[in-house]
Write an enzyme that holds these catalytic residues in place. Structure first.
Site, mmCIF file in Angstrom:
data_model
loop_
_atom_site.group_PDB
_atom_site.id
_atom_site.type_symbol
_atom_site.label_atom_id
_atom_site.label_comp_id
_atom_site.label_asym_id
_atom_site.label_seq_id
_atom_site.Cartn_x
_atom_site.Cartn_y
_atom_site.Cartn_z
ATOM 1 C CG HIS A 76 -1.814 -1.114 1.267
ATOM 2 N ND1 HIS A 76 -2.608 -1.438 2.596
ATOM 3 C CD2 HIS A 76 -2.146 -1.956 0.276
ATOM 4 C CE1 HIS A 76 -3.462 -2.502 1.982
ATOM 5 N NE2 HIS A 76 -3.246 -2.798 0.758
ATOM 6 C CG HIS A 260 -0.427 -9.667 -2.413
ATOM 7 N ND1 HIS A 260 -0.275 -8.565 -2.889
ATOM 8 C CD2 HIS A 260 -1.108 -9.768 -1.660
ATOM 9 C CE1 HIS A 260 -1.103 -7.625 -2.091
ATOM 10 N NE2 HIS A 260 -1.776 -8.182 -1.159
HETATM 11 ZN ZN LIG Z 1 -3.986 -4.496 -0.281
#
Ligand SMILES: [Zn+2]
Length: 287
Positions: A76, A260
């Protein structure tokens, strides 16, 4: 276009989503061509460059590791730096995990805006995609192909009344990250939480830093920030993970049910396919 860094150092504190521990974070100006470099101030200023080569694992968050030193949940913050157009930055941190803040990139974008962004002397480098590269794993897939801009076409699909199938085509241009993506929060399901806690994950997780979904609703009392906040957060994660390539991308990403691990697999496949990309200066006519 020149490379950029922050005008001055700036700091913020918070807790790690998975570790639950308090961390202090300081962003500092960095020289040209340094990219993003994490500095563990609690470990003799050990440096971990934000690079694909240091990806260690990517379940629930992207974790980097260099010579046994770990840096967790970097996506982030990297998304905020890339999304705000910062090329070079030192990221000093006194613990293992980047603070989660409100589960989005908004506080980091505000921090960067408050510090200010300055131009440096060297031209910005871009990763220009020349050929399509695709990675597939079951029903998850992701590809990158040549395009004029940096663009992400993203689809997610969860059997939940608030999500179901969401699709967004995001074009990266001046200010679009801050307006459309930065404030989209991470999300999780109540049925995952026990499992995560047993695995010593999500220890800092709360309604202040995630959208928590029940079987047919959500625990949060405040409304969603966008009807399609979920797919926007997925795009936020993609931008943050792809920042590990080390420079802005000139190409189009298509992602379906990615996560991810898929982002990491596509990046390593892309880097190995050397004919599929070139590094250009943003002043080149070809760029
Ligand atoms: Zn995230």
């Amino acid at each position: 276009m020149k490379q950029t860094t922050l005008a001055k150092p700036i700091d913020i504190s918070g807790i790690g989503l998975h570790t639950g521990v308090e961390v202090n974070l300081m962003l500092k100006p960095a020289p040209e061509n340094s990219g993003y470099i994490f500095v563990r101030t609690d470990l003799d200023r050990f440096e971990i460059p934000a690079s694909v080569e240091y990806i260690s694992h990517c379940s629930y968050a992207t974790t980097l590791m260099r010579r046994g030193v770990v840096l967790s949940t970097c996506e982030h913050l990297l998304s905020a730096l890339r999304g705000s157009g910062v090329d070079n930055c030192f990221i000093e941190i006194d613990n293992i995990e980047i603070p989660i803040m409100d589960g989005s990139s908004e506080d980091f974008v505000e921090l960067i805006t408050t510090a200010g962004i300055v131009k440096q002397d060297s031209p910005r480098h871009l990763l220009r995609i020349l050929e399509r590269v695709e990675y597939e794993q079951g029903d998850r897939r992701m590809s990158i192909e040549p395009a004029e801009n940096f663009e992400i076409d993203c689809v997610i699909d969860f059997p939940h009344p608030f999500i179901e199938r969401q699709r967004l085509n995001f074009v990266f241009e001046n200010g679009s990250f801050g307006r459309e993506i930065a404030s989209a929060r991470t999300f999780g399901f109540t049925h995952e939480i026990d499992m995560l806690r047993k695995a010593n994950l999500a220890l800092g997780g709360s309604l202040d830093n995630a959208i928590v979904l029940t079987d047919d609703g959500m625990l949060n009392q405040t409304p969603l920030r966008f009807d399609d906040e979920f797919v926007r957060h997925k795009i936020l994660d993609i931008i943050g993970d792809l920042a590990l390539l080390g420079m802005p991308i000139k190409g189009k990403i298509t992602a379906e049910k990615s996560g991810h691990a898929v982002h990491a697999s596509l990046m390593s496949k892309l880097l190995k396919a050397e004919h599929a990309w070139e590094i250009v200066e943003s002043s080149d006519p070809a760029a």
